[in-house]
Design a protein around this motif. Structure first.
Motif, PDB file in Angstrom:
ATOM      1  N   SER A 140      52.938  70.125  -4.241  1.00  0.00           N
ATOM      2  CA  SER A 140      54.182  70.139  -3.468  1.00  0.00           C
ATOM      3  C   SER A 140      54.730  71.561  -3.354  1.00  0.00           C
ATOM      4  O   SER A 140      55.375  71.900  -2.358  1.00  0.00           O
ATOM      5  N   GLY A 141      54.438  72.401  -4.340  1.00  0.00           N
ATOM      6  CA  GLY A 141      54.833  73.810  -4.240  1.00  0.00           C
ATOM      7  C   GLY A 141      54.068  74.524  -3.136  1.00  0.00           C
ATOM      8  O   GLY A 141      54.651  75.276  -2.348  1.00  0.00           O
ATOM      9  N   ILE A 142      52.765  74.276  -3.079  1.00  0.00           N
ATOM     10  CA  ILE A 142      51.948  74.877  -2.018  1.00  0.00           C
ATOM     11  C   ILE A 142      52.396  74.359  -0.650  1.00  0.00           C
ATOM     12  O   ILE A 142      52.579  75.129   0.300  1.00  0.00           O
ATOM     13  N   ALA A 143      52.588  73.040  -0.558  1.00  0.00           N
ATOM     14  CA  ALA A 143      53.010  72.442   0.714  1.00  0.00           C
ATOM     15  C   ALA A 143      54.362  72.988   1.142  1.00  0.00           C
ATOM     16  O   ALA A 143      54.570  73.300   2.325  1.00  0.00           O
ATOM     17  N   ALA A 144      55.289  73.121   0.206  1.00  0.00           N
ATOM     18  CA  ALA A 144      56.621  73.630   0.543  1.00  0.00           C
ATOM     19  C   ALA A 144      56.555  75.067   1.053  1.00  0.00           C
ATOM     20  O   ALA A 144      57.247  75.419   2.009  1.00  0.00           O
ATOM     21  N   GLN A 145      55.727  75.892   0.427  1.00  0.00           N
ATOM     22  CA  GLN A 145      55.581  77.276   0.896  1.00  0.00           C
ATOM     23  C   GLN A 145      55.036  77.322   2.323  1.00  0.00           C
ATOM     24  O   GLN A 145      55.431  78.169   3.118  1.00  0.00           O
ATOM     25  N   ARG A 146      54.144  76.389   2.625  1.00  0.00           N
ATOM     26  CA  ARG A 146      53.547  76.370   3.966  1.00  0.00           C
ATOM     27  C   ARG A 146      54.489  75.754   4.998  1.00  0.00           C
ATOM     28  O   ARG A 146      54.498  76.162   6.153  1.00  0.00           O
ATOM     29  N   GLU A 189      62.267  70.815  -1.590  1.00  0.00           N
ATOM     30  CA  GLU A 189      61.081  70.016  -1.274  1.00  0.00           C
ATOM     31  C   GLU A 189      60.235  69.783  -2.522  1.00  0.00           C
ATOM     32  O   GLU A 189      59.792  68.660  -2.804  1.00  0.00           O
ATOM     33  N   ASN A 190      60.029  70.829  -3.286  1.00  0.00           N
ATOM     34  CA  ASN A 190      59.219  70.742  -4.498  1.00  0.00           C
ATOM     35  C   ASN A 190      59.882  69.844  -5.543  1.00  0.00           C
ATOM     36  O   ASN A 190      59.216  69.001  -6.154  1.00  0.00           O
ATOM     37  N   SER A 191      61.176  69.998  -5.738  1.00  0.00           N
ATOM     38  CA  SER A 191      61.853  69.206  -6.769  1.00  0.00           C
ATOM     39  C   SER A 191      61.930  67.728  -6.404  1.00  0.00           C
ATOM     40  O   SER A 191      61.770  66.860  -7.265  1.00  0.00           O
ATOM     41  N   LEU A 192      62.147  67.415  -5.136  1.00  0.00           N
ATOM     42  CA  LEU A 192      62.175  66.005  -4.720  1.00  0.00           C
ATOM     43  C   LEU A 192      60.809  65.350  -4.882  1.00  0.00           C
ATOM     44  O   LEU A 192      60.695  64.236  -5.392  1.00  0.00           O
ATOM     45  N   ALA A 193      59.764  66.049  -4.461  1.00  0.00           N
ATOM     46  CA  ALA A 193      58.408  65.503  -4.620  1.00  0.00           C
ATOM     47  C   ALA A 193      58.072  65.322  -6.095  1.00  0.00           C
ATOM     48  O   ALA A 193      57.485  64.307  -6.495  1.00  0.00           O
ATOM     49  N   THR A 194      58.462  66.285  -6.918  1.00  0.00           N
ATOM     50  CA  THR A 194      58.190  66.199  -8.354  1.00  0.00           C
ATOM     51  C   THR A 194      58.931  65.027  -8.986  1.00  0.00           C
ATOM     52  O   THR A 194      58.348  64.259  -9.758  1.00  0.00           O
ATOM     53  N   ALA A 195      60.205  64.862  -8.666  1.00  0.00           N
ATOM     54  CA  ALA A 195      60.981  63.759  -9.242  1.00  0.00           C
ATOM     55  C   ALA A 195      60.409  62.406  -8.841  1.00  0.00           C
ATOM     56  O   ALA A 195      60.260  61.508  -9.685  1.00  0.00           O
TER      57      ALA A 195
END
Length: 165
Positions: free
Chosen positions: A35-41, A53-59
């Motif tokens: 999700s970190g890679i996807a968010a950067q892109r 984006e990263n925190s929501l996907a992680t949670a």
């Protein structure tokens, strides 16, 4: 004489719990890294949006993984949670703890590699220095909060709330 059905069942064999911890930790790292890679892109010019984006996907990913693996292994997914579980009450044998820790660490490494493969990103050991007093303090506070939440809910009979919390 009445026969009441037990609400607790025997724990899963250690090999099943180890597989659950390996998969759970691996998939959690896959979600976090992926999700970190996807968010950067998706949001290359907005770091705030990337973090959201990263925190929501992680949670959401963590919630799903806890719901899947909690009945098998307790869904520790993190060596600190396993060690806290041992020191705060559960009396796992030292060999069981070692098996959990090895499964979690190797699963996490595998999860990072899997995320990189999924996004066709190079896999390498990071050389970026992120160690600072502030980062370390933030990690300690976040981990302590996580452990406190997990054990408070479990000890008060509300372990079903761990995943959504």
């Amino acid at each position: 004489m009445t026969h009441e059905k037990s609400t607790t069942s025997a724990p899963a064999p250690l090999w099943r719990r180890a597989v659950a911890e390996f998969l759970g930790a691996g998939l959690l790292v896959t979600v976090v890294v992926g999700s970190g890679i996807a968010a950067q892109r998706l949001s290359p010019d907005d770091v705030g949006l990337q973090l959201l984006e990263n925190s929501l996907a992680t949670a959401l990913g963590l919630t799903v993984l806890i719901l899947i693996f909690q009945p098998v292994s307790g869904a520790h997914l993190n060596p600190v949670v396993t060690l806290a579980d041992r020191f705060l009450g559960t009396r796992h044998a030292p060999s069981e703890i070692v098996v959990y820790l090895v499964a979690q660490v190797t699963g996490g490494i595998g999860g990072a590699i899997l995320a990189n493969l999924m996004f066709q990103a190079p896999t390498a050991v990071s050389t970026t220095d992120r160690l600072s007093a502030g980062h370390l303090l933030g990690e300690v506070v976040a981990t302590a909060g996580l452990v406190l939440l997990i054990f408070a809910l479990a000890r008060t009979g509300r372990s079903a709330l761990v995943a959504p919390a």
